[in-house]
Write an enzyme that holds these catalytic residues in place. Structure first.
Site, PDB file in Angstrom:
ATOM      1  N   ASN A  62       0.828  -1.209   0.000  1.00 53.59           N
ATOM      2  CA  ASN A  62       0.000   0.000   0.000  1.00 53.59           C
ATOM      3  C   ASN A  62       0.862   1.258   0.000  1.00 53.59           C
ATOM      4  O   ASN A  62       1.892   1.324   0.665  1.00 53.59           O
ATOM      5  CB  ASN A  62      -1.046   0.008   1.130  1.00 53.59           C
ATOM      6  CG  ASN A  62      -0.514  -0.351   2.495  1.00 53.59           C
ATOM      7  OD1 ASN A  62       0.488  -1.049   2.630  1.00 53.59           O
ATOM      8  ND2 ASN A  62      -1.181   0.135   3.524  1.00 53.59           N
ATOM      9  N   GLU A  64       0.380   5.172   0.612  1.00 56.43           N
ATOM     10  CA  GLU A  64      -0.565   6.170   1.121  1.00 56.43           C
ATOM     11  C   GLU A  64      -0.160   7.581   0.703  1.00 56.43           C
ATOM     12  O   GLU A  64       0.934   7.806   0.180  1.00 56.43           O
ATOM     13  CB  GLU A  64      -0.670   6.031   2.645  1.00 56.43           C
ATOM     14  CG  GLU A  64      -1.251   4.680   3.017  1.00 56.43           C
ATOM     15  CD  GLU A  64      -1.552   4.523   4.503  1.00 56.43           C
ATOM     16  OE1 GLU A  64      -1.117   5.365   5.316  1.00 56.43           O
ATOM     17  OE2 GLU A  64      -2.231   3.532   4.833  1.00 56.43           O
ATOM     18  N   CYS A  73      -4.168   0.758  -2.569  1.00 51.84           N
ATOM     19  CA  CYS A  73      -3.992  -0.503  -1.841  1.00 51.84           C
ATOM     20  C   CYS A  73      -2.903  -1.370  -2.492  1.00 51.84           C
ATOM     21  O   CYS A  73      -2.647  -1.275  -3.702  1.00 51.84           O
ATOM     22  CB  CYS A  73      -5.278  -1.322  -1.873  1.00 51.84           C
ATOM     23  SG  CYS A  73      -6.639  -0.600  -0.967  1.00 51.84           S
ATOM     24  N   GLU A  75      -2.962  -4.526  -3.295  1.00 54.48           N
ATOM     25  CA  GLU A  75      -3.422  -5.422  -4.367  1.00 54.48           C
ATOM     26  C   GLU A  75      -3.404  -4.709  -5.716  1.00 54.48           C
ATOM     27  O   GLU A  75      -2.949  -5.235  -6.712  1.00 54.48           O
ATOM     28  CB  GLU A  75      -4.862  -5.903  -4.108  1.00 54.48           C
ATOM     29  CG  GLU A  75      -5.050  -6.732  -2.859  1.00 54.48           C
ATOM     30  CD  GLU A  75      -5.401  -5.899  -1.632  1.00 54.48           C
ATOM     31  OE1 GLU A  75      -4.790  -4.832  -1.432  1.00 54.48           O
ATOM     32  OE2 GLU A  75      -6.283  -6.319  -0.876  1.00 54.48           O
ATOM     33  N   CYS A 112     -10.522  -4.805   0.087  1.00 54.51           N
ATOM     34  CA  CYS A 112     -11.572  -3.788  -0.078  1.00 54.51           C
ATOM     35  C   CYS A 112     -12.311  -4.023  -1.394  1.00 54.51           C
ATOM     36  O   CYS A 112     -11.838  -4.730  -2.286  1.00 54.51           O
ATOM     37  CB  CYS A 112     -10.962  -2.386  -0.015  1.00 54.51           C
ATOM     38  SG  CYS A 112     -10.222  -1.848  -1.562  1.00 54.51           S
ATOM     39  N   CYS A 115     -10.464  -3.193  -4.722  1.00 55.45           N
ATOM     40  CA  CYS A 115      -9.462  -4.200  -5.110  1.00 55.45           C
ATOM     41  C   CYS A 115     -10.140  -5.451  -5.644  1.00 55.45           C
ATOM     42  O   CYS A 115      -9.642  -6.080  -6.588  1.00 55.45           O
ATOM     43  CB  CYS A 115      -8.549  -4.535  -3.932  1.00 55.45           C
ATOM     44  SG  CYS A 115      -7.393  -3.191  -3.580  1.00 55.45           S
TER      45      CYS A 115
HETATM   46  N1  THU Z   1      -5.379  -1.588   2.291  1.00 53.03           N
HETATM   47  C1  THU Z   1      -4.813  -2.388   1.347  1.00 53.03           C
HETATM   48  O1  THU Z   1      -3.678  -2.163   0.908  1.00 53.03           O
HETATM   49  N2  THU Z   1      -5.531  -3.442   0.886  1.00 53.03           N
HETATM   50  C2  THU Z   1      -6.776  -3.766   1.322  1.00 53.03           C
HETATM   51  O2  THU Z   1      -7.372  -4.708   0.805  1.00 53.03           O
HETATM   52  C3  THU Z   1      -7.395  -3.023   2.414  1.00 53.03           C
HETATM   53  C4  THU Z   1      -6.699  -1.787   2.833  1.00 53.03           C
HETATM   54  C5  THU Z   1      -4.606  -0.445   2.766  1.00 53.03           C
HETATM   55  C6  THU Z   1      -5.127   0.900   2.352  1.00 53.03           C
HETATM   56  C7  THU Z   1      -4.575   1.793   3.423  1.00 53.03           C
HETATM   57  O3  THU Z   1      -3.255   2.165   3.054  1.00 53.03           O
HETATM   58  C8  THU Z   1      -4.511   0.915   4.653  1.00 53.03           C
HETATM   59  O4  THU Z   1      -4.598  -0.424   4.185  1.00 53.03           O
HETATM   60  C9  THU Z   1      -5.621   1.155   5.646  1.00 53.03           C
HETATM   61  O5  THU Z   1      -6.850   1.128   5.035  1.00 53.03           O
END
Ligand code: THU
Length: 163
Positions: A62, A64, A73, A75, A112, A115
């Protein structure tokens, strides 16, 4: 009115040692990827590793952003990297895992919705099912054979062609 029921199917493994070697290796790559996630705002580190048909492994984590929605994310970072680098290769398996310095994640990560939709796109793009392995830092590992078990009633290209 008629009520319908839909079945989804998933497998669970007690822990990593129950996985076959290739899946274990892929999950290990996802764990390594999670270590270098850029997650200063959530402190939640996610790693993804994709096994392509040609045997290549692509990883992502991820990323940010201070403007929160601009982040992405793990994925999708991995899927889009694979799509950009190996556009003709189908994805066989995706392993995703997560960790947090604040608490122990002992349940499999649940991807999520966005994704899930991105994984669905790549099943459609290559007309090939994608196995998905979901893990936390510890504990059981969940596996589905296709995104249709995680995203029933997904938006498909046919929807665009109606009307
Ligand atoms: N996140 C992911 O990378 N993948 C997911 O399937 C769920 C959430 C990340 C996004 C964000 O950087 C952190 O987790 C918190 O939501």
């Amino acid at each position: 009115m008629k009520r319908h029921e839909l079945k989804i199917s998933y497998a669970e493994f007690e822990n990593e040692s129950e996985l076959n070697e290739s899946d274990r290796e892929l999950l290990q790559k996802a764990r390594v990827a999670a270590e270098s996630a850029y997650a200063p705002y959530s402190n939640f580190y996610v790693g993804a590793a994709l096994l392509l048909k040609n045997g290549q492994i692509i990883t992502g984590n991820n990323q940010e952003n201070v403007a929160y929605p601009s982040g992405l994310c793990a994925e999708r970072v991995a899927i889009y990297a694979a799509g950009a680098t190996f556009p003709d290769e189908a994805i066989e398996t995706i392993a995703v895992t997560c960790k947090s310095p604040a608490f122990e994640v002992n349940e499999p990560l649940s991807p999520c919705g966005a994704c899930r939709q991105a994984i669905a796109e790549y099943e459609m793009r290559h007309n090939s099912k994608i196995r998905i392995l979901l893990a936390g830092e510890k504990g059981r590992i969940r596996m589905v054979e296709s995104i249709s078990d995680l995203l029933p009633f997904m938006f498909k290209a046919e929807e665009l062609k109606k009307g």
